[in-house]
Design an enzyme around this catalytic site. Structure first.
Site, PDB file in Angstrom:
ATOM      1  N   GLU A   1       0.801  -1.222   0.000  1.00 17.57           N
ATOM      2  CA  GLU A   1       0.000   0.000   0.000  1.00 17.57           C
ATOM      3  C   GLU A   1       0.842   1.285   0.000  1.00 17.57           C
ATOM      4  OE1 GLU A   1      -2.677  -0.474   3.333  1.00 17.57           O
ATOM      5  OE2 GLU A   1      -3.787  -2.070   2.357  1.00 17.57           O
TER       6      GLU A   1
ATOM      7  N   GLU B   1      -5.181  -8.603   0.692  1.00 15.61           N
ATOM      8  CA  GLU B   1      -5.818  -8.247   1.972  1.00 15.61           C
ATOM      9  C   GLU B   1      -7.291  -7.990   1.728  1.00 15.61           C
ATOM     10  OE1 GLU B   1      -4.286  -4.996   4.351  1.00 15.61           O
ATOM     11  OE2 GLU B   1      -2.216  -5.606   3.935  1.00 15.61           O
TER      12      GLU B   1
HETATM   13  O1  IFM Z   1      -4.039  -3.103   9.272  1.00 12.21           O
HETATM   14  C1  IFM Z   1      -4.025  -2.604   7.984  1.00 12.21           C
HETATM   15  C2  IFM Z   1      -2.848  -3.172   7.208  1.00 12.21           C
HETATM   16  O2  IFM Z   1      -1.645  -2.942   7.846  1.00 12.21           O
HETATM   17  C3  IFM Z   1      -2.788  -2.552   5.837  1.00 12.21           C
HETATM   18  N1  IFM Z   1      -4.059  -2.641   5.163  1.00 12.21           N
HETATM   19  C4  IFM Z   1      -5.246  -2.265   5.886  1.00 12.21           C
HETATM   20  C5  IFM Z   1      -5.286  -2.943   7.239  1.00 12.21           C
HETATM   21  C6  IFM Z   1      -6.552  -2.511   8.015  1.00 12.21           C
HETATM   22  O3  IFM Z   1      -6.523  -1.143   8.258  1.00 12.21           O
END
Ligand code: IFM
Length: 455
Positions: free
Chosen positions: A177, A363
């Site tokens: 990200e 994710e």
């Molecule tokens: O916890 C975070 C993660 O580190 C990166 N993506 C989003 C998740 C939830 O906020």
């Protein structure tokens, strides 16, 4: 005896996704490891940020977190018992290099080597993320990601890690990200290092992408058969109204939130409109940078949580857009909209516009305020439904011909949720942060039953 999950699988089954589908959970180093000064680890920008008054909502830090540094065998047993065939985790750069120009820290490398062996022994294919936000503080002291030398330092770190683990790790994600690294870290100040400067954020963004591109050939050289990618936080963008102004706001917002990364990574350079709107705040881009960023990759990691609804707003930032939260939408307890159809649409759009060879949902997950029942169980029906509905959305994308080859639930464990500290729970396993006891929630029990794992 373990309570059985109450939700049926409905029409969803593991077999629908094909025998080769990758089933995982994701975590990141700072959020779970603890062991803050174990084996020569030095502070990261997050250790420093946590010390700033008011930076973390519950005043906590990551010094112990889930104590995964010590409890990883139990956590890997949990992964195996769920029936996963993969596990995504990140490496803590401050465990590997204690100073610029120092020799690699063998003890830090050994930790990850043991962890990888532990995964493989349990049938979990390791997926390594090389940067999940925990920049060594000594690099921040020298300008952090605004300093081009940090790009060189990252490539050296990647070289060392991939040489050491590349005989066993074949799946590599350079960055997690980059939008969050740049914007939360350097523009809105919500994340470490907590800066609020547009030119800084934009230069950070460019250098992070450059460090990705320059690392790709290094990984390939060190790891025979490597699959290399990057994980982006991507969002479908919708208009707050039918007005022409809001429709144009969607295009501008999308051009930075999504296309800034995708266009550059897939060889189109940065989109022109946001670049123009940045004006004098635009990043310095050296000759050859864009070609380096566009190094061909093997897969795209898609981190999907929610769509964004935007409106035209002349006073809001360089894009002149602001995010609105329309009433009446289903939301998690964190306020994020629940929109599984957005995942199907997003995957289809990426496949259509960029045609990555493979895509993985690296994710996806939800934050709800869990209640521990008198019998110790956690009946997180909403998180379970979120998981079921998003898996159905992935299956739909596959049925539509989109090459999505795996799904990683965020997250295996409740953990340190950045500026929210331990107030926000995303795990499919509950963590009691006093005793460090892990308890599989109803969502985790559902995932286990769905995957055919063993209690
Ligand atoms: O916890 C975070 C993660 O580190 C990166 N993506 C989003 C998740 C939830 O906020």
């Amino acid at each position: 005896m373990t309570k059985q999950p109450s939700a049926p699988h409905g029409s969803l089954s593991r077999a629908d996704f094909g025998a080769d589908f990758v089933w995982g959970c994701s975590t990141s180093a700072f959020q779970i490891e603890g062991g803050a000064s174990a084996d020569g680890r030095v502070p990261s920008i997050w250790d420093t940020f946590c010390q700033q008054r008011g930076a973390i909502r519950d005043g906590s830090d990551g010094s112990v977190a889930c104590d995964h540094f010590n409890r990883w065998p139990e956590d890997m047993d949990l992964g195996r018992s769920l029936g996963l065939n993969a596990y995504r985790f990140s490496i803590s750069w401050p465990r590997i290099f204690s100073a610029r120009g120092a020799a690699p820290n063998e003890a830090g490398l050994d930790f990850y080597s043991r962890l990888v062996d532990g995964m493989l022994a349990r049938g979990l294919v390791p997926w390594v993320t090389l940067y999940h936000w925990d920049l060594p503080q000594y690099l921040q002291d020298a300008g952090g990601w605004t300093n081009r030398d940090t790009v060189a330092a990252f490539v050296e770190y990647v070289d060392v890690v991939t040489r050491r683990l590349g005989d066993r790790v074949k799946h590599w994600i350079t960055h997690n990200e980059p939008w969050c690294t740049a914007i939360h870290g350097n523009l809105d100040g919500m994340h470490a290092p907590g800066l609020k400067s547009l030119p800084t954020a934009l230069q950070v963004c460019h250098h992070v992408l450059l460090s990705h591109g320059l690392s790709v050939p290094v990984i390939r050289a060190n790891v025979p058969g490597a699959a290399v990618g990057i994980a982006l936080s991507l969002h479908p963008i919708m208009a707050a109204s039918d007005s022409a102004a809001d429709q144009q706001a969607v295009a501008r917002h999308d051009a930075f939130r999504n296309r800034w990364f995708l266009d550059a990574l897939y060889g189109r350079g940065y989109p022109v409109e946001p670049l123009q709107m940045m004006g004098a705040d635009a990043p310095i881009i050296a000759p050859g940078d864009l070609a380096a960023i566009a190094a061909p990759t093997d897969f795209l990691g898609v981190n999907y949580y929610f769509p964004e609804v935007v409106k035209d707003d002349a006073n809001a930032g360089f894009l002149r857009t602001s995010v609105v939260l329309p009433e009446g939408r289903e939301r998690t307890d964190f306020g994020w909209e629940v929109a599984p159809e957005g995942l199907t649409a997003l995957l289809a759009r990426i496949a259509r516009d960029y045609a990555p060879p493979d895509m993985y949902v690296t994710e996806n997950g939800s934050c709800y305020d869990d209640v521990v029942g008198e019998d110790g169980s956690i009946d997180d029906g909403k998180r379970r439904d979120y998981l079921v509905r998003h898996l159905a959305a992935v299956r739909q994308a596959r049925d539509d011909g989109v090459p999505v080859k795996g799904y990683f639930a965020w997250s295996l464990l409740d953990n340190f949720e950045w500026s929210e500290g331990y107030l926000r729970r995303f795990g499919i396993a509950y963590v009691d942060f006093v005793t460090q006891k892990r308890t599989l929630k109803a969502s985790g029990q559902w995932y286990r039953a769905f995957l055919g794992g063993q209690a």
